[in-house]
Design an enzyme around this catalytic site. Sequence first.
Site, short mmCIF file in Angstrom:
data_model
loop_
_atom_site.label_atom_id
_atom_site.label_comp_id
_atom_site.label_asym_id
_atom_site.label_seq_id
_atom_site.Cartn_x
_atom_site.Cartn_y
_atom_site.Cartn_z
N LYS A 11 0.80 -1.33 0.02
CA LYS A 11 -0.18 0.05 0.05
C LYS A 11 0.92 1.21 -0.13
CE LYS A 11 -3.41 -2.71 2.43
NZ LYS A 11 -4.44 -2.83 3.07
N HIS A 97 -8.80 -3.65 -5.81
CA HIS A 97 -8.59 -3.71 -4.33
C HIS A 97 -9.78 -2.97 -3.50
CE1 HIS A 97 -7.09 -3.31 -0.09
NE2 HIS A 97 -6.22 -4.26 -0.41
N GLU A 99 -9.59 -0.92 -1.30
CA GLU A 99 -9.19 0.31 -1.16
C GLU A 99 -9.63 1.45 -2.25
OE1 GLU A 99 -5.76 -0.22 0.80
OE2 GLU A 99 -6.86 -1.26 2.45
N GLY A 236 -1.54 -7.63 3.56
CA GLY A 236 -1.48 -6.34 3.80
C GLY A 236 -0.50 -5.79 4.84
C1 PEP Z 1 -5.10 -6.04 1.83
O1 PEP Z 1 -5.30 -4.81 2.07
O2 PEP Z 1 -5.27 -6.80 0.80
C2 PEP Z 1 -5.02 -6.65 2.97
C3 PEP Z 1 -5.45 -8.19 3.16
O3 PEP Z 1 -4.65 -6.13 4.28
P1 PEP Z 1 -4.47 -6.83 5.69
O4 PEP Z 1 -3.58 -7.94 5.58
O5 PEP Z 1 -3.77 -5.75 6.56
O6 PEP Z 1 -5.82 -7.02 6.39
#
Ligand code: PEP
Length: 252
Positions: A11, A97, A99, A236
Site C-alpha cells: 500500500k 482492491h 481500497e 497487507g
Molecule cells: C489487503 O489490503 O489486501 C489486506 C489483506 O490487508 P490486511 O492483511 O492488512 O488485512
Amino acid sequence: MRVKIVAGNWKMNNDLKASKLLAKKIAKSIKNLPLTNTRVIIAPTFVNLERVAKKVKKTAVEVAAQNMHFEKSGAFTGEISASMLKAIGVNTVILGHSERREYFLETDDLLVKKVNTALQNNMEVIFCFGEKLEDRKSGAHFNVVENQIKNALFHLDSEAWKNIVLAYEPVWAIGTGETASPEQAQEMHAFIRQLVAEKYTASLSESVSILYGGSVKPANAKEIFSKKDVDGGLIGGASLNENDFKAIIEAI
Ligand code: PEP
C-alpha cells in the site's frame, strides 16, 4: 497442481530506502525455503517499483503494481499505464482492491477496462473482490461476490484466465484484525470455484489460484492455507514485516 501464491501489498508505505531494505530482507529470508510450486510477490508503491524490481531480480521474489490505468497514454494526470509498468519489468498488477473501490470509486465497469488492458499487455492480474460487513450480515455475501466476479471477468475467454489470479478479500477483514474463519474462507472459495466451473469448465476452475486476504498473520495463516480451495494469501499489514511475511510464506 494449482500454483500457490503469497503476495504482499505494501500500500502507501515505505519510502525508497525502506522499500529496498524490506525487499532485500524478504529475498534473503526466503532464499533457503523450498518454494516448490509457490510464488512470492511484493507490491511496493509505484515510485519505488523499478528500484525494488531491480533489487529482487535474481531472487525468488516477484514484483507487482498496486494499480494501473486502462488507457495507453494521454492526459491522465497522476496515472500509470501498462506499458510503463512493463518497461520496468513489472508483469503483474493488483486490480479491484477494496481500497481502490472505496476511496477512488472504482466500479466494475472501470475494472473491466483495466482488466482488459492488463491482459492485452500480457500482464497477470490479481483481481480482488469481497463483500462488506453489511453484506455478510444480511446474507448477501455470495451474491455480492458473484456479481463482482461476473461483472468484471466473465466476458473473458478461457485462454485469458491463464493470467488471472483471484483474491477474495472480505472488506470487513481488511486491516481490521478480524479474519474470516478458515471455514468461511473455504466456503466462499469453493463457491467461487464452482461459479467459474459453471461458466467455463471444471478443469479451468481447478487451475485458477484463489487467494484469501484479510488480516492474515503468522498465527492464523497455516489454518487458513490448509483449506482445500485456498491457494495462498494477499497480505497487507503483515507483509511490511519480513519476519511475519516469512512466517506466512512458511505456513504455505
Ligand atoms: C489487503 O489490503 O489486501 C489486506 C489483506 O490487508 P490486511 O492483511 O492488512 O488485512
